[in-house]
Write a protein that holds these residues in place. Sequence first.
Motif, PDB file in Angstrom:
ATOM      1  N   ARG A 155      28.195  57.988  16.635  1.00 29.38           N
ATOM      2  CA  ARG A 155      28.389  57.330  15.113  1.00 29.38           C
ATOM      3  C   ARG A 155      29.329  57.397  14.670  1.00 29.38           C
ATOM      4  N   ASP A 156      30.179  58.493  14.548  1.00 28.62           N
ATOM      5  CA  ASP A 156      30.651  58.820  13.573  1.00 28.62           C
ATOM      6  C   ASP A 156      32.381  57.580  14.354  1.00 28.62           C
ATOM      7  N   ALA A 178      25.558  62.175  16.216  1.00 31.67           N
ATOM      8  CA  ALA A 178      26.816  61.982  15.403  1.00 31.67           C
ATOM      9  C   ALA A 178      27.925  62.166  15.754  1.00 31.67           C
ATOM     10  N   GLU A 199      19.363  55.339  16.339  1.00 34.77           N
ATOM     11  CA  GLU A 199      19.179  56.991  16.205  1.00 34.77           C
ATOM     12  C   GLU A 199      17.486  56.970  16.793  1.00 34.77           C
TER      13      GLU A 199
END
Length: 561
Positions: free
Chosen positions: A518-519, A515, A377
């Motif tokens: 990623r989640d 995000a 990230e």
Amino acid sequence: MRILLVANAYNSLSQRVHAELRDRGHRTAVEVVRDGADIERAVRDHGPELVLAPMLTVRIPRAVWSRHRCLVVHPGPPGDRGPSSLDWAVHDRARTWGATVLEAAEEMDAGTVWAWAPCPLPPLAKSDLYRGEVADAAVGAVLAAVERAASPSRRPLPRQPSGHRTRPWLRQEHRAIDWAADGTDSVLRALRAADSRPGVLDTLLGGEWYLHGGHPEDTLRGRPGELLATRWGAVCRATRDGAVWIPQLRPRRLPGHPAGLKLPAVLALGDRLPPLPEVPAPLRPGPGRTWREIAYHEDGPVGRLEFSFAGGAMGADQCRRLLAAYRAACERPTAVLVLGGGRDFFSNGIHLGLIEAAADPAAASRENLDAMNDLVEAVLTTTDRLVVAALGGNAAAGGVMLALAADEVWCRSGAVLNPHYRRMGLYGSEYWTYSLPRRVGPERAERLTGRAEPVTAAAARDMGLVDQVVDCGPGAFPARITRSAARLAALPATRRRIVAKKADREAREAAKPLAAYRDEESARMNRIFDDPHAPYHALRRAFVRGERPPAAAVARAEGGC
């Protein structure tokens, strides 16, 4: 040609040979074999025109080589014979070496030579040389031999080398270190010749251990054989005239017990280890030799953050230390930041050995993955400079995705990329669902992750996975990268690219936040981690212990389950 590759393991050389032959249009199958019966079965199943063994330590049966042309790669020049060829070369301080492709015969390494190629042998660890100079020579020889085998004449080399030397196994009595008498250079030679396998058997703190890896230390001193300090899991041990850093240990296998794991020395020694000072190395190298996993160099507008982790595996702590170093590098006034640039592995992603050794492998998997994701990230969200990932050696899984987080990917011609997770029974993370389709498109991204095949640097460039292929030997790669980065930093367009990069990142973030990627990835990975019956656990265990994985786990992983 229809070519069958047979190998004891689908190792780096086997993968590279497979990918290079596939790039040239050959129909190539791969079988991992344990013995002659496996080889006979594989030949019956595939009916090849040519059998090729890139890495084989068992004999090809007469029933196979008498009916099929079988070529074997030997990591040594013509005339060299024996199972410890490269070990002996490092042990004897050979300056030049080579790789030979010869026809299988009754006696190992004694068949007719079809091709060979020389290579330099700098004073480095055996595994580094095997993946670098020796692999380059071996691939060149393989391609020449296959071309000869495919021609109508099908003839080996017109002139055969004269003379041969058969050397035995390099046994532990030859590798043994006398800490009271041996100087640093002798100790390093023994450690480098044993490197990844088999290690140097030694006694330490009341136990028997195989020592893996060795790096010189010019400052610390003590009684010969004494442990002096620790650093990031490694131990420093005094020699007669200096000291060496030993990063990893593996306990000697006891009768009736499973093989022990190769682990960071401090972790392996555990409670046996007496109180020792932790002596970190500065991020910027100074005078004298010492061991460091991470180093930062700066030359005008170019910063270079080099890192080298054993086997390319990155544990949670290593990811965090690299992230801290990356953030420190981003505080410097540079226009281009090179990430990597060493001669060996770039990264293979999370550290499966540390995960296997953990009391709770599922929790350790999550922790390691979170640390790796944080690092990726940070690279993805760097908008005030250009980041170049420089791959001097192989990369796999999350290591490939770490590279793809950069603005440009420069890759040495001999490197092999494995941009997938499937062979370990994993869905994948490290923002691959963002980075990989952005590079190669969604359809090709699905093929790459689904087929789970190695990719050469040239093929990676052709599909957009890599921006530049640097055609050079492994030793020349760091200097070539440094010069190219300086030219990039000097281009007037670089400043415009940096401005445009920030706007592009903001637009992509508005469309779908990082995000969210990623989640989504983490949710699927955590389901695998938390399922004790998921193939990941059996495949991980087999991989780190050097065992054949259960067929059911392999089938489920290949089926995407």
